[in-house]
Scaffold this active site. Structure first.
Site, short mmCIF file in Angstrom:
data_model
loop_
_atom_site.label_atom_id
_atom_site.label_comp_id
_atom_site.label_asym_id
_atom_site.label_seq_id
_atom_site.Cartn_x
_atom_site.Cartn_y
_atom_site.Cartn_z
N GLU A 152 -16.14 6.53 6.27
CA GLU A 152 -15.30 5.88 7.29
C GLU A 152 -15.14 6.84 8.45
O GLU A 152 -15.69 7.94 8.43
CB GLU A 152 -13.94 5.51 6.69
CG GLU A 152 -13.17 6.70 6.14
CD GLU A 152 -11.82 6.32 5.52
OE1 GLU A 152 -11.30 5.24 5.85
OE2 GLU A 152 -11.31 7.12 4.74
N ARG A 196 0.83 -1.21 0.00
CA ARG A 196 0.00 0.00 0.00
C ARG A 196 0.87 1.26 0.00
O ARG A 196 0.54 2.25 -0.67
CB ARG A 196 -0.96 -0.01 1.20
CG ARG A 196 -1.98 1.12 1.15
CD ARG A 196 -3.08 0.97 2.18
NE ARG A 196 -2.57 1.12 3.54
CZ ARG A 196 -3.30 0.94 4.63
NH1 ARG A 196 -4.57 0.60 4.53
NH2 ARG A 196 -2.78 1.11 5.82
N LYS A 216 -2.67 6.93 1.26
CA LYS A 216 -2.22 7.29 2.61
C LYS A 216 -1.07 8.29 2.46
O LYS A 216 0.10 7.95 2.60
CB LYS A 216 -1.78 6.02 3.35
CG LYS A 216 -2.23 6.03 4.79
CD LYS A 216 -2.12 4.68 5.42
CE LYS A 216 -1.98 4.78 6.92
NZ LYS A 216 -3.02 5.49 7.62
C1 PLP Z 1 -8.64 7.22 7.18
C2 PLP Z 1 -8.33 5.84 7.61
N1 PLP Z 1 -9.24 4.87 7.41
C3 PLP Z 1 -9.01 3.60 7.79
C4 PLP Z 1 -7.83 3.23 8.40
C5 PLP Z 1 -7.60 1.80 8.77
O1 PLP Z 1 -6.69 1.21 7.90
P1 PLP Z 1 -5.74 0.02 8.35
O2 PLP Z 1 -6.63 -1.06 8.87
O3 PLP Z 1 -5.03 -0.37 7.11
O4 PLP Z 1 -4.84 0.55 9.40
C6 PLP Z 1 -6.86 4.20 8.65
C7 PLP Z 1 -5.61 3.86 9.31
O5 PLP Z 1 -4.61 3.66 8.70
C8 PLP Z 1 -7.10 5.53 8.22
O6 PLP Z 1 -6.19 6.48 8.41
#
Ligand code: PLP
Length: 287
Positions: free
Chosen positions: A183, A50, A150
């Site tokens: 989210e 990612r 990200k």
């Molecule tokens: C905006 C956002 N949504 C969801 C997540 C959850 O993603 P992950 O399970 O890959 O950490 C994160 C954390 O990284 C995030 O910053």
């Protein structure tokens, strides 16, 4: 604490980058949040993939191969004698003259790896569930800055967090540009309704914990559906929980004042928490 900074390990107080780094000047860069459990880096390949996908999308070339990156992450954990840790990998555009254009950055992108502990929410929230609200700040329009990336540009989420904080909450639901549930500020959201698991599929970061939870649900014979979700469906859900690398799985028992299900963490949520714990103990990159 030893920080990995561009090929060297340096003490925390010496881990410094230039004020001309475009990561600082413009939020131009990519990052990842990863966890290790008992000397196993959980879902390491997925996180590294990612990171490289985000970098690729913003035309940032990481000066390490994926294998080298994985090795550096493991080295940082070993250097700090950490068996259970939260790892932050940051790749900035590097130093350059003022001005947005990444071409101004003549130097190489900087790679920073921090391995530390993280406590996101109080333990009580894990046992009793958390109360959250919906904020006005909408999740980035996918055609502006796609939420699946990200990047170091997290102000969209920070603004939502500030908004929630002013109302006395530490986490909040963000809607997408059309008003569907996207989210939370740093976690994905799941609902359980009539035994089915639902989660939004648009305007979100494709969470690695989200993926793990869906995999567990499938193994458990729970039907999973990824689709657009309206806020009303959250209010009338039987259960709700959030997922994220740092948060892991956290039950939600109230949203905008609406009690979810019985007002206590639900059975499916509890099962997911148990199974997730097992998954983290079983697999990962050993260091
Ligand atoms: C905006 C956002 N949504 C969801 C997540 C959850 O993603 P992950 O399970 O890959 O950490 C994160 C954390 O990284 C995030 O910053």
């Amino acid at each position: 604490m030893k920080i990995y900074l561009d090929g060297k390990f340096v003490e925390k107080q010496d881990a410094k980058i230039s004020v001309f780094d475009h990561g600082l000047l413009y939020g131009d860069g990519a990052f990842e949040g990863i966890r290790s459990y008992d000397s196993l880096i959980f879902k390491c390949e997925e996180h590294v993939d990612r990171l490289y996908e985000t970098a690729d999308a913003i035309e940032l070339t990481i000066p390490l191969s994926k294998e080298e990156m994985t090795q550096k992450i493991a080295d940082t954990l070993k250097e700090n004698n950490l068996t259970d840790a939260y790892i932050r990998v940051i790749v900035t555009r590097g130093t350059g003259d003022l001005g947005l254009d990444p071409k101004k950055c003549q130097g190489k992108p900087s790679v920073i790896i921090i391995a530390d502990k993280i406590v996101l929410y109080p333990q009580e929230f894990y046992s009793n569930g958390m109360e959250i609200i919906t904020v006005k700040t909408r999740r980035n329009h996918p055609e502006a800055l796609h939420p699946k990336l990200k990047t170091l540009n997290y102000l969209n989420n920070i603004l939502a967090k500030i908004e929630a904080g002013k109302e006395g909450y530490i986490e909040a639901i963000m809607l997408d540009h059309e008003g569907y549930v996207a989210e939370c500020t740093g976690d994905n959201i799941f609902l359980i309704k009539d035994g089915n698991m639902l989660t939004p599929n648009r305007g979100i970061l494709l969470g690695i914990t989200r993926n793990t939870v869906m995999g567990i649900a499938k193994e458990e014979g729970i039907s999973t559906e990824e689709r657009l979700i309206k806020l009303d469906e959250v209010y009338s859900a039987d259960e709700c929980f959030l997922t994220g690398t740092a948060a892991e799985i956290i039950p939600v028992v109230k949203v905008d004042g609406h009690v979810i299900g019985t007002g206590k963490p639900g059975e499916v949520t509890k099962k997911m928490i148990t199974q997730f714990k097992e998954a983290t103990a079983k697999a990962g990159v050993k260091y």
